[in-house]
Motif scaffolding. Structure first.
Motif, PDB file in Angstrom:
ATOM      1  N   ARG A  12      -7.848   2.806   0.090  1.00  0.00           N
ATOM      2  CA  ARG A  12      -8.196   2.462   1.458  1.00  0.00           C
ATOM      3  C   ARG A  12      -7.956   3.685   2.338  1.00  0.00           C
ATOM      4  O   ARG A  12      -7.011   4.435   2.118  1.00  0.00           O
TER       5      ARG A  12
ATOM      6  N   SER B  86     -16.693   0.691  -4.312  1.00  0.00           N
ATOM      7  CA  SER B  86     -16.686  -0.278  -5.403  1.00  0.00           C
ATOM      8  C   SER B  86     -17.593   0.254  -6.502  1.00  0.00           C
ATOM      9  O   SER B  86     -18.597   0.888  -6.226  1.00  0.00           O
TER      10      SER B  86
ATOM     11  N   TRP C 259       0.844  -1.194   0.000  1.00  0.00           N
ATOM     12  CA  TRP C 259       0.000   0.000   0.000  1.00  0.00           C
ATOM     13  C   TRP C 259       0.881   1.246   0.000  1.00  0.00           C
ATOM     14  O   TRP C 259       1.799   1.373   0.803  1.00  0.00           O
TER      15      TRP C 259
ATOM     16  N   PHE D 138     -18.694   1.823   0.202  1.00  0.00           N
ATOM     17  CA  PHE D 138     -17.369   1.452   0.641  1.00  0.00           C
ATOM     18  C   PHE D 138     -17.515   0.680   1.925  1.00  0.00           C
ATOM     19  O   PHE D 138     -18.473   0.809   2.649  1.00  0.00           O
ATOM     20  N   LYS D 139     -16.554  -0.206   2.162  1.00  0.00           N
ATOM     21  CA  LYS D 139     -16.666  -1.159   3.252  1.00  0.00           C
ATOM     22  C   LYS D 139     -15.805  -0.743   4.431  1.00  0.00           C
ATOM     23  O   LYS D 139     -14.682  -0.315   4.249  1.00  0.00           O
TER      24      LYS D 139
ATOM     25  N   ASP E  78     -17.242  -7.590   7.046  1.00  0.00           N
ATOM     26  CA  ASP E  78     -17.454  -6.797   5.843  1.00  0.00           C
ATOM     27  C   ASP E  78     -18.727  -5.968   5.917  1.00  0.00           C
ATOM     28  O   ASP E  78     -19.433  -5.822   4.926  1.00  0.00           O
TER      29      ASP E  78
ATOM     30  N   THR F 200     -10.306   0.671   9.363  1.00  0.00           N
ATOM     31  CA  THR F 200      -9.878   0.667   7.967  1.00  0.00           C
ATOM     32  C   THR F 200     -11.103   0.572   7.074  1.00  0.00           C
ATOM     33  O   THR F 200     -11.984  -0.236   7.313  1.00  0.00           O
TER      34      THR F 200
ATOM     35  N   ASP G 112     -12.304   0.220   3.027  1.00  0.00           N
ATOM     36  CA  ASP G 112     -11.945  -0.041   1.636  1.00  0.00           C
ATOM     37  C   ASP G 112     -12.631   0.980   0.750  1.00  0.00           C
ATOM     38  O   ASP G 112     -13.724   1.452   1.074  1.00  0.00           O
TER      39      ASP G 112
ATOM     40  N   SER H 147      -4.621  -6.911   6.224  1.00  0.00           N
ATOM     41  CA  SER H 147      -5.793  -7.350   5.473  1.00  0.00           C
ATOM     42  C   SER H 147      -6.523  -8.438   6.229  1.00  0.00           C
ATOM     43  O   SER H 147      -7.394  -9.093   5.703  1.00  0.00           O
TER      44      SER H 147
ATOM     45  N   HIS I 112     -12.830   4.577  -7.868  1.00  0.00           N
ATOM     46  CA  HIS I 112     -12.476   3.718  -6.736  1.00  0.00           C
ATOM     47  C   HIS I 112     -11.930   4.527  -5.570  1.00  0.00           C
ATOM     48  O   HIS I 112     -11.662   3.984  -4.508  1.00  0.00           O
TER      49      HIS I 112
ATOM     50  N   LEU J  77     -13.754  -2.202   7.257  1.00  0.00           N
ATOM     51  CA  LEU J  77     -13.135  -3.457   7.648  1.00  0.00           C
ATOM     52  C   LEU J  77     -12.852  -3.372   9.136  1.00  0.00           C
ATOM     53  O   LEU J  77     -12.054  -2.566   9.579  1.00  0.00           O
TER      54      LEU J  77
ATOM     55  N   LYS K  88      -6.928   0.149  -6.197  1.00  0.00           N
ATOM     56  CA  LYS K  88      -7.688   0.026  -4.957  1.00  0.00           C
ATOM     57  C   LYS K  88      -7.265   1.127  -3.990  1.00  0.00           C
ATOM     58  O   LYS K  88      -6.083   1.460  -3.909  1.00  0.00           O
TER      59      LYS K  88
END
Length: 192
Positions: free
Chosen positions: A155, A48, A8, A60-61, A89, A43, A45, A84, A106, A63, A153
């Motif tokens: 984050r 999408s 990352w 967006f997720k 989720d 965190t 993500d 990760s 994204h 985490l 991606k």
């Protein structure tokens, strides 16, 4: 042949050191203050893409970290490694302005970054660590938000630091008097 996993890349980082939380003195009285800070890392993500790239609603997720005894009690001197290995989720939705020219679909919009920061504060306040301490307010609070990218991606990593407190509502005050927003959220209006 040894394959190197792509790591990352830090794209942006904003930080607000701990500052006193603001409450309306006519509505809220702080009765005790914890002797230690609570530090938690969240965190998120990146959004999408939906089936239609012009869809105004992106997801967006969040985490969530694994439920471990060490979570939330990290020393402010120990870095919280990006992992990760987060397990839950749970998702939430936030609309964003599709009118921003040349923005990667994204990537996070400033509104989504603010929403992630607010979500992190709410989750900290409702965490099991706060319940164990018997607190319901924050005496002081600060945060860092780091935007990361790996390929296409994105984050966000939000690290929220607070000094918990016990507060009581004065006569006639509503429970909403205890809620607030993270300090200096205007920092997220810029490049994040």
């Amino acid at each position: 042949m040894h394959l190197h996993a792509e790591s990352w890349e830090i794209i942006d980082h904003k930080e607000v050191p701990q500052v006193p939380a603001y409450y309306d003195e006519a509505a809220v009285q702080i009765t005790s203050i914890s002797s230690k800070d609570v530090i938690q890392t969240f965190t998120f993500d990146g959004p999408s893409c939906s089936s239609s790239p012009s869809s105004p609603l992106q997801k967006f997720k969040l985490l969530r970290p694994p439920r471990s005894p060490s979570f939330g009690s990290r020393s402010s001197r120990s870095p919280s490694p990006l992992s990760s290995a987060y397990d839950d989720d749970a998702t939430f939705e936030e609309s964003w302005d599709n009118g921003m020219a040349f923005r990667d679909p994204h990537d996070f919009s400033p509104a989504q970054a603010r929403e992630a920061l607010i979500s992190a504060r709410c989750q900290l306040l409702s965490s099991s660590e706060m319940r164990k301490l018997g607190v319901n307010a924050l005496f002081s609070e600060g945060w860092t938000i780091t935007k990361l990218r790996k390929g296409n991606k994105y984050r966000l990593q939000v690290r929220y630091t607070a000094r918990p407190a016990k507060a009581v509502l004065r006569s006639g005050a509503s429970k909403a008097s205890l809620t607030g927003l993270p300090p200096f959220m205007d920092l997220l209006e810029g490049s994040l």
